[in-house]
Design an enzyme around this catalytic site. Structure first.
Site, PDB file in Angstrom:
ATOM      1  N   HIS A  46     104.820  72.133  65.601  1.00  0.00           N
ATOM      2  CA  HIS A  46     105.631  71.366  66.506  1.00  0.00           C
ATOM      3  C   HIS A  46     106.903  70.760  65.950  1.00  0.00           C
ATOM      4  O   HIS A  46     107.976  70.854  66.455  1.00  0.00           O
ATOM      5  CB  HIS A  46     104.759  70.347  67.339  1.00  0.00           C
ATOM      6  CG  HIS A  46     103.520  70.728  67.954  1.00  0.00           C
ATOM      7  ND1 HIS A  46     102.386  70.700  67.499  1.00  0.00           N
ATOM      8  CD2 HIS A  46     103.663  71.771  69.208  1.00  0.00           C
ATOM      9  CE1 HIS A  46     101.372  71.277  68.410  1.00  0.00           C
ATOM     10  NE2 HIS A  46     101.982  71.713  69.247  1.00  0.00           N
ATOM     11  N   GLN A 163     104.059  84.264  75.128  1.00  0.00           N
ATOM     12  CA  GLN A 163     104.669  83.222  75.960  1.00  0.00           C
ATOM     13  C   GLN A 163     106.029  82.924  75.929  1.00  0.00           C
ATOM     14  O   GLN A 163     106.819  82.780  77.043  1.00  0.00           O
ATOM     15  CB  GLN A 163     103.962  81.889  75.386  1.00  0.00           C
ATOM     16  CG  GLN A 163     104.557  80.594  75.752  1.00  0.00           C
ATOM     17  CD  GLN A 163     103.748  79.405  75.734  1.00  0.00           C
ATOM     18  OE1 GLN A 163     102.589  79.115  76.020  1.00  0.00           O
ATOM     19  NE2 GLN A 163     104.345  78.529  74.507  1.00  0.00           N
ATOM     20  N   SER A 195      97.894  75.401  64.321  1.00  0.00           N
ATOM     21  CA  SER A 195      97.723  75.314  65.719  1.00  0.00           C
ATOM     22  C   SER A 195      96.956  74.402  65.990  1.00  0.00           C
ATOM     23  O   SER A 195      95.879  73.828  65.012  1.00  0.00           O
ATOM     24  CB  SER A 195      96.678  76.803  65.984  1.00  0.00           C
ATOM     25  OG  SER A 195      95.951  76.370  67.290  1.00  0.00           O
TER      26      SER A 195
END
Ligand code: AMP
Length: 313
Positions: A46, A163, A195
Protein backbone atom coordinates in the site's frame (compact mmCIF):
# COMPACT_ATOMS: atom_id res chain seq x y z
CA UNK A 1 6.26 19.21 -0.92
CA UNK A 2 2.55 18.92 -1.34
CA UNK A 3 0.39 21.78 -2.57
CA UNK A 4 -1.23 22.57 0.74
CA UNK A 5 1.69 21.81 3.03
CA UNK A 6 1.21 23.64 6.28
CA UNK A 7 -2.50 24.16 5.67
CA UNK A 8 -3.46 21.35 8.01
CA UNK A 9 -1.07 20.94 10.89
CA UNK A 10 -2.02 17.35 11.61
CA UNK A 11 -1.71 15.06 8.60
CA UNK A 12 -3.39 13.03 7.39
CA UNK A 13 -6.68 14.83 7.91
CA UNK A 14 -9.14 12.06 8.80
CA UNK A 15 -12.66 12.36 7.38
CA UNK A 16 -15.51 9.90 7.87
CA UNK A 17 -18.39 11.64 6.08
CA UNK A 18 -18.97 11.82 2.32
CA UNK A 19 -20.34 15.35 2.58
CA UNK A 20 -17.42 16.58 4.67
CA UNK A 21 -14.90 15.06 2.27
CA UNK A 22 -16.64 16.61 -0.74
CA UNK A 23 -16.61 20.00 1.00
CA UNK A 24 -12.96 19.68 1.97
CA UNK A 25 -11.97 18.71 -1.58
CA UNK A 26 -13.80 21.71 -3.09
CA UNK A 27 -10.76 23.74 -2.10
CA UNK A 28 -8.58 21.51 -4.25
CA UNK A 29 -10.61 21.44 -7.44
CA UNK A 30 -7.65 22.61 -9.51
CA UNK A 31 -5.16 20.38 -7.75
CA UNK A 32 -3.72 17.16 -9.13
CA UNK A 33 -5.26 14.66 -6.72
CA UNK A 34 -3.83 11.16 -6.33
CA UNK A 35 -6.15 8.59 -4.80
CA UNK A 36 -5.23 5.24 -3.25
CA UNK A 37 -8.20 3.04 -2.28
CA UNK A 38 -7.43 0.40 0.35
CA UNK A 39 -9.09 -1.91 2.83
CA UNK A 40 -6.58 -1.01 5.54
CA UNK A 41 -4.18 -3.25 7.47
CA UNK A 42 -1.60 -1.32 5.51
CA UNK A 43 1.75 -2.76 4.46
CA UNK A 44 4.63 -1.80 2.19
CA UNK A 45 2.56 -2.68 -0.87
CA UNK A 46 0.00 0.00 0.00
CA UNK A 47 2.78 2.41 0.96
CA UNK A 48 4.39 1.99 -2.46
CA UNK A 49 1.14 3.18 -4.07
CA UNK A 50 1.01 6.15 -1.72
CA UNK A 51 4.65 7.01 -2.44
CA UNK A 52 3.88 6.98 -6.17
CA UNK A 53 0.81 9.17 -5.67
CA UNK A 54 2.83 11.61 -3.59
CA UNK A 55 5.59 11.74 -6.18
CA UNK A 56 3.17 12.40 -9.05
CA UNK A 57 0.37 14.43 -7.48
CA UNK A 58 -0.10 17.52 -5.31
CA UNK A 59 -2.60 16.03 -2.87
CA UNK A 60 -2.77 12.39 -1.78
CA UNK A 61 -6.05 10.92 -0.58
CA UNK A 62 -6.19 7.40 0.85
CA UNK A 63 -9.39 5.56 1.68
CA UNK A 64 -9.69 2.75 4.20
CA UNK A 65 -12.91 0.83 3.84
CA UNK A 66 -13.39 -2.90 4.25
CA UNK A 67 -16.04 -3.15 1.58
CA UNK A 68 -18.58 -5.80 2.65
CA UNK A 69 -20.16 -6.17 -0.81
CA UNK A 70 -17.01 -7.67 -2.34
CA UNK A 71 -16.68 -10.47 0.21
CA UNK A 72 -18.10 -13.80 -0.82
CA UNK A 73 -17.55 -15.38 2.59
CA UNK A 74 -18.82 -13.93 5.83
CA UNK A 75 -15.92 -15.50 7.80
CA UNK A 76 -13.38 -13.79 5.49
CA UNK A 77 -15.07 -10.44 6.13
CA UNK A 78 -15.22 -11.04 9.88
CA UNK A 79 -11.56 -12.12 10.07
CA UNK A 80 -10.24 -9.49 7.65
CA UNK A 81 -7.38 -7.79 9.57
CA UNK A 82 -8.15 -4.30 10.86
CA UNK A 83 -5.66 -2.00 12.55
CA UNK A 84 -6.76 1.60 12.33
CA UNK A 85 -4.32 3.03 14.85
CA UNK A 86 -1.31 1.53 13.12
CA UNK A 87 -2.71 2.47 9.69
CA UNK A 88 -2.99 6.13 10.71
CA UNK A 89 0.57 6.07 11.97
CA UNK A 90 1.81 4.56 8.71
CA UNK A 91 -0.15 7.12 6.71
CA UNK A 92 1.35 9.92 8.77
CA UNK A 93 4.83 8.52 8.10
CA UNK A 94 4.03 8.16 4.39
CA UNK A 95 2.87 11.76 4.19
CA UNK A 96 -0.71 11.09 3.05
CA UNK A 97 -2.73 14.30 3.13
CA UNK A 98 -6.28 13.04 3.67
CA UNK A 99 -7.61 9.68 4.85
CA UNK A 100 -11.23 8.79 4.22
CA UNK A 101 -12.60 6.29 6.75
CA UNK A 102 -16.30 5.91 5.97
CA UNK A 103 -18.71 3.63 7.82
CA UNK A 104 -20.78 1.06 5.94
CA UNK A 105 -23.87 3.28 6.35
CA UNK A 106 -21.99 6.21 4.83
CA UNK A 107 -21.01 4.20 1.74
CA UNK A 108 -24.28 2.28 1.40
CA UNK A 109 -26.97 4.63 2.76
CA UNK A 110 -29.81 2.60 1.23
CA UNK A 111 -28.19 -0.83 1.33
CA UNK A 112 -26.41 -2.21 -1.74
CA UNK A 113 -29.06 -1.50 -4.42
CA UNK A 114 -27.28 -0.17 -7.52
CA UNK A 115 -24.48 -2.40 -8.76
CA UNK A 116 -21.98 -2.27 -11.57
CA UNK A 117 -21.25 -5.47 -13.49
CA UNK A 118 -18.28 -5.20 -15.82
CA UNK A 119 -19.28 -8.13 -18.03
CA UNK A 120 -17.13 -11.05 -19.23
CA UNK A 121 -13.90 -9.65 -17.86
CA UNK A 122 -15.25 -10.21 -14.33
CA UNK A 123 -16.67 -13.67 -14.87
CA UNK A 124 -13.69 -16.04 -14.84
CA UNK A 125 -11.02 -16.79 -12.23
CA UNK A 126 -11.76 -14.52 -9.23
CA UNK A 127 -15.27 -14.01 -10.61
CA UNK A 128 -15.81 -17.73 -10.88
CA UNK A 129 -14.31 -18.67 -7.53
CA UNK A 130 -15.63 -15.76 -5.47
CA UNK A 131 -18.87 -15.29 -7.43
CA UNK A 132 -20.06 -12.50 -9.73
CA UNK A 133 -20.93 -10.33 -6.76
CA UNK A 134 -17.23 -10.00 -5.91
CA UNK A 135 -16.24 -7.75 -8.81
CA UNK A 136 -19.67 -6.10 -8.79
CA UNK A 137 -18.82 -5.09 -5.21
CA UNK A 138 -15.35 -3.88 -6.24
CA UNK A 139 -16.58 -1.99 -9.32
CA UNK A 140 -19.42 -0.36 -7.39
CA UNK A 141 -17.36 0.77 -4.42
CA UNK A 142 -14.51 2.06 -6.61
CA UNK A 143 -16.98 4.02 -8.74
CA UNK A 144 -18.55 5.52 -5.60
CA UNK A 145 -15.14 6.49 -4.23
CA UNK A 146 -14.09 8.02 -7.55
CA UNK A 147 -17.34 9.99 -7.64
CA UNK A 148 -16.75 11.35 -4.13
CA UNK A 149 -13.06 12.18 -4.53
CA UNK A 150 -12.84 12.97 -8.24
CA UNK A 151 -9.09 12.26 -8.37
CA UNK A 152 -6.83 12.98 -11.32
CA UNK A 153 -5.09 9.62 -10.92
CA UNK A 154 -6.14 6.52 -8.97
CA UNK A 155 -3.43 4.04 -7.99
CA UNK A 156 -3.90 0.27 -7.93
CA UNK A 157 -1.55 -2.66 -7.36
CA UNK A 158 -0.67 -5.17 -10.09
CA UNK A 159 -0.99 -7.80 -7.41
CA UNK A 160 -4.76 -7.71 -7.95
CA UNK A 161 -4.46 -7.90 -11.72
CA UNK A 162 -8.03 -8.88 -12.51
CA UNK A 163 -9.27 -6.09 -10.25
CA UNK A 164 -7.13 -3.62 -12.25
CA UNK A 165 -8.53 -4.99 -15.52
CA UNK A 166 -12.09 -4.65 -14.19
CA UNK A 167 -11.53 -1.12 -12.87
CA UNK A 168 -9.98 -0.02 -16.18
CA UNK A 169 -12.94 -1.47 -18.06
CA UNK A 170 -15.44 0.30 -15.79
CA UNK A 171 -13.59 3.61 -16.16
CA UNK A 172 -13.56 3.22 -19.94
CA UNK A 173 -17.17 2.08 -20.24
CA UNK A 174 -18.60 4.70 -17.86
CA UNK A 175 -16.38 7.46 -19.32
CA UNK A 176 -15.03 8.32 -15.88
CA UNK A 177 -12.55 11.22 -15.95
CA UNK A 178 -9.69 9.53 -14.10
CA UNK A 179 -6.38 8.01 -15.04
CA UNK A 180 -5.66 4.55 -13.63
CA UNK A 181 -2.05 3.90 -12.64
CA UNK A 182 -0.88 0.38 -11.80
CA UNK A 183 2.09 -0.18 -9.53
CA UNK A 184 4.37 -3.24 -9.27
CA UNK A 185 3.78 -5.93 -6.67
CA UNK A 186 5.88 -5.54 -3.54
CA UNK A 187 7.17 -8.87 -2.29
CA UNK A 188 8.95 -10.38 0.64
CA UNK A 189 12.49 -11.60 0.09
CA UNK A 190 11.17 -15.12 -0.50
CA UNK A 191 8.89 -13.86 -3.29
CA UNK A 192 5.62 -13.94 -1.36
CA UNK A 193 3.48 -10.97 -2.43
CA UNK A 194 2.64 -8.73 0.52
CA UNK A 195 -1.03 -8.96 1.45
CA UNK A 196 -3.03 -7.89 4.48
CA UNK A 197 -4.19 -11.51 4.68
CA UNK A 198 -0.59 -12.77 5.20
CA UNK A 199 -0.88 -11.77 8.87
CA UNK A 200 -3.34 -14.65 9.27
CA UNK A 201 -0.79 -17.27 8.13
CA UNK A 202 0.98 -19.43 10.71
CA UNK A 203 4.79 -19.68 10.42
CA UNK A 204 4.40 -23.00 8.60
CA UNK A 205 1.75 -21.62 6.25
CA UNK A 206 3.92 -18.57 5.61
CA UNK A 207 6.60 -20.91 4.24
CA UNK A 208 4.04 -22.85 2.19
CA UNK A 209 2.67 -19.61 0.76
CA UNK A 210 5.91 -19.11 -1.19
CA UNK A 211 4.44 -21.77 -3.48
CA UNK A 212 2.43 -19.13 -5.33
CA UNK A 213 5.38 -16.94 -6.30
CA UNK A 214 7.60 -19.95 -7.01
CA UNK A 215 5.00 -21.52 -9.30
CA UNK A 216 4.85 -18.25 -11.28
CA UNK A 217 8.64 -18.19 -11.49
CA UNK A 218 8.59 -21.79 -12.66
CA UNK A 219 6.16 -20.81 -15.44
CA UNK A 220 8.33 -17.87 -16.43
CA UNK A 221 11.42 -20.08 -16.57
CA UNK A 222 9.66 -22.75 -18.63
CA UNK A 223 8.53 -20.06 -21.09
CA UNK A 224 11.87 -18.29 -21.48
CA UNK A 225 14.46 -20.97 -20.83
CA UNK A 226 12.72 -23.98 -22.38
CA UNK A 227 10.49 -22.27 -24.93
CA UNK A 228 7.27 -23.72 -23.49
CA UNK A 229 4.42 -21.60 -24.88
CA UNK A 230 1.46 -23.96 -24.60
CA UNK A 231 -0.64 -22.58 -21.77
CA UNK A 232 -1.73 -26.04 -20.59
CA UNK A 233 1.92 -27.09 -20.18
CA UNK A 234 2.75 -23.93 -18.27
CA UNK A 235 -0.22 -24.65 -16.05
CA UNK A 236 1.01 -28.19 -15.46
CA UNK A 237 4.43 -26.90 -14.40
CA UNK A 238 2.91 -24.30 -12.08
CA UNK A 239 0.57 -26.81 -10.48
CA UNK A 240 3.44 -29.28 -9.92
CA UNK A 241 5.47 -26.64 -8.11
CA UNK A 242 2.49 -25.74 -5.93
CA UNK A 243 1.87 -29.35 -5.00
CA UNK A 244 5.50 -29.81 -4.00
CA UNK A 245 4.67 -27.31 -1.22
CA UNK A 246 1.49 -29.17 -0.33
CA UNK A 247 -0.66 -26.41 -1.81
CA UNK A 248 -3.46 -27.16 -4.27
CA UNK A 249 -4.14 -24.24 -6.63
CA UNK A 250 -7.70 -23.10 -7.29
CA UNK A 251 -6.49 -21.96 -10.65
CA UNK A 252 -3.17 -21.48 -12.43
CA UNK A 253 -3.57 -20.02 -15.91
CA UNK A 254 -2.10 -17.87 -18.66
CA UNK A 255 -4.44 -15.02 -19.61
CA UNK A 256 -4.67 -11.94 -21.75
CA UNK A 257 -3.94 -9.03 -19.36
CA UNK A 258 -6.68 -6.78 -20.78
CA UNK A 259 -9.60 -9.13 -21.42
CA UNK A 260 -8.70 -11.65 -18.72
CA UNK A 261 -9.64 -14.50 -21.04
CA UNK A 262 -7.41 -17.60 -21.00
CA UNK A 263 -4.92 -17.94 -23.84
CA UNK A 264 -4.02 -21.20 -25.57
CA UNK A 265 -0.55 -20.08 -26.58
CA UNK A 266 1.27 -17.80 -24.16
CA UNK A 267 2.89 -14.59 -25.40
CA UNK A 268 5.50 -12.47 -23.59
CA UNK A 269 2.75 -10.02 -22.59
CA UNK A 270 0.51 -12.78 -21.20
CA UNK A 271 -0.11 -12.89 -17.48
CA UNK A 272 0.34 -15.99 -15.36
CA UNK A 273 -2.22 -15.93 -12.57
CA UNK A 274 -2.65 -18.14 -9.55
CA UNK A 275 -4.96 -18.50 -6.55
CA UNK A 276 -4.81 -20.97 -3.68
CA UNK A 277 -5.84 -21.54 -0.11
CA UNK A 278 -2.98 -21.87 2.32
CA UNK A 279 -4.62 -23.12 5.48
CA UNK A 280 -7.79 -21.05 5.71
CA UNK A 281 -6.27 -18.03 3.96
CA UNK A 282 -6.97 -17.49 0.28
CA UNK A 283 -4.09 -15.88 -1.60
CA UNK A 284 -3.66 -14.67 -5.19
CA UNK A 285 -0.65 -13.65 -7.24
CA UNK A 286 0.38 -13.06 -10.84
CA UNK A 287 3.28 -12.11 -13.06
CA UNK A 288 3.65 -10.87 -16.62
CA UNK A 289 5.75 -13.42 -18.50
CA UNK A 290 8.10 -10.75 -19.81
CA UNK A 291 8.59 -9.12 -16.42
CA UNK A 292 11.68 -11.12 -15.61
CA UNK A 293 12.75 -8.86 -12.77
CA UNK A 294 9.43 -9.19 -10.93
CA UNK A 295 10.98 -11.36 -8.24
CA UNK A 296 14.31 -9.56 -8.02
CA UNK A 297 15.01 -8.32 -4.53
CA UNK A 298 16.44 -5.09 -5.93
CA UNK A 299 13.00 -4.16 -7.29
CA UNK A 300 11.66 -3.48 -3.85
CA UNK A 301 13.60 -0.76 -2.07
CA UNK A 302 12.83 -0.58 1.62
CA UNK A 303 10.62 -3.60 1.25
CA UNK A 304 10.56 -5.64 4.39
CA UNK A 305 9.15 -4.15 7.52
CA UNK A 306 10.07 -6.96 9.86
CA UNK A 307 7.86 -5.48 12.55
CA UNK A 308 4.77 -6.02 10.40
CA UNK A 309 5.92 -9.04 8.42
CA UNK A 310 8.35 -11.25 10.30
CA UNK A 311 9.85 -13.61 7.77
CA UNK A 312 9.42 -17.26 8.56
CA UNK A 313 12.65 -18.80 9.87
P1 AMP B 1 -6.35 -3.91 -0.46
O1 AMP B 1 -6.21 -3.13 0.80
O2 AMP B 1 -5.90 -5.32 -0.36
O3 AMP B 1 -7.72 -3.75 -1.09
O4 AMP B 1 -5.34 -3.25 -1.49
C1 AMP B 1 -5.38 -1.89 -1.80
C2 AMP B 1 -4.49 -1.64 -2.99
O5 AMP B 1 -3.17 -2.03 -2.68
C3 AMP B 1 -4.93 -2.46 -4.21
O6 AMP B 1 -4.80 -1.66 -5.38
C4 AMP B 1 -3.94 -3.59 -4.20
O7 AMP B 1 -3.71 -4.16 -5.47
C5 AMP B 1 -2.69 -2.91 -3.68
N1 AMP B 1 -1.76 -3.90 -3.13
C6 AMP B 1 -2.05 -4.91 -2.27
N2 AMP B 1 -0.95 -5.66 -2.04
C7 AMP B 1 0.04 -5.13 -2.80
C8 AMP B 1 1.42 -5.46 -3.00
N3 AMP B 1 1.99 -6.50 -2.39
N4 AMP B 1 2.14 -4.69 -3.83
C9 AMP B 1 1.58 -3.61 -4.46
N5 AMP B 1 0.29 -3.26 -4.30
C10 AMP B 1 -0.47 -3.99 -3.49
Amino acid sequence: MSYHAGFHKQRPVAVASVLELRQLLLKYHQTKIGFVPTMGALHEGHLSLIARAKAECDLTVVSIFVNPTQFDRQDDLVHYPRNETQDLELLRGAGADIVFLPSEEEMYPTGDGTKIFAGRIAELFEGEHRGLEHFAGVATVVTKLLSIINPTVAYFGEKDAQQVAVVKRVVTDLLLPVQICTCPTVREENGLALSSRNTRLSAQEHLQAQALALSLQEGQQAFWDEGVTEASLLEQRGRQTMRSFGVEPEYFAAVDPVSFQPVITALPESLLIVAAHVGTVRLIDNVTLNNRTAFARSQQPGLVDTHLYPLAQ
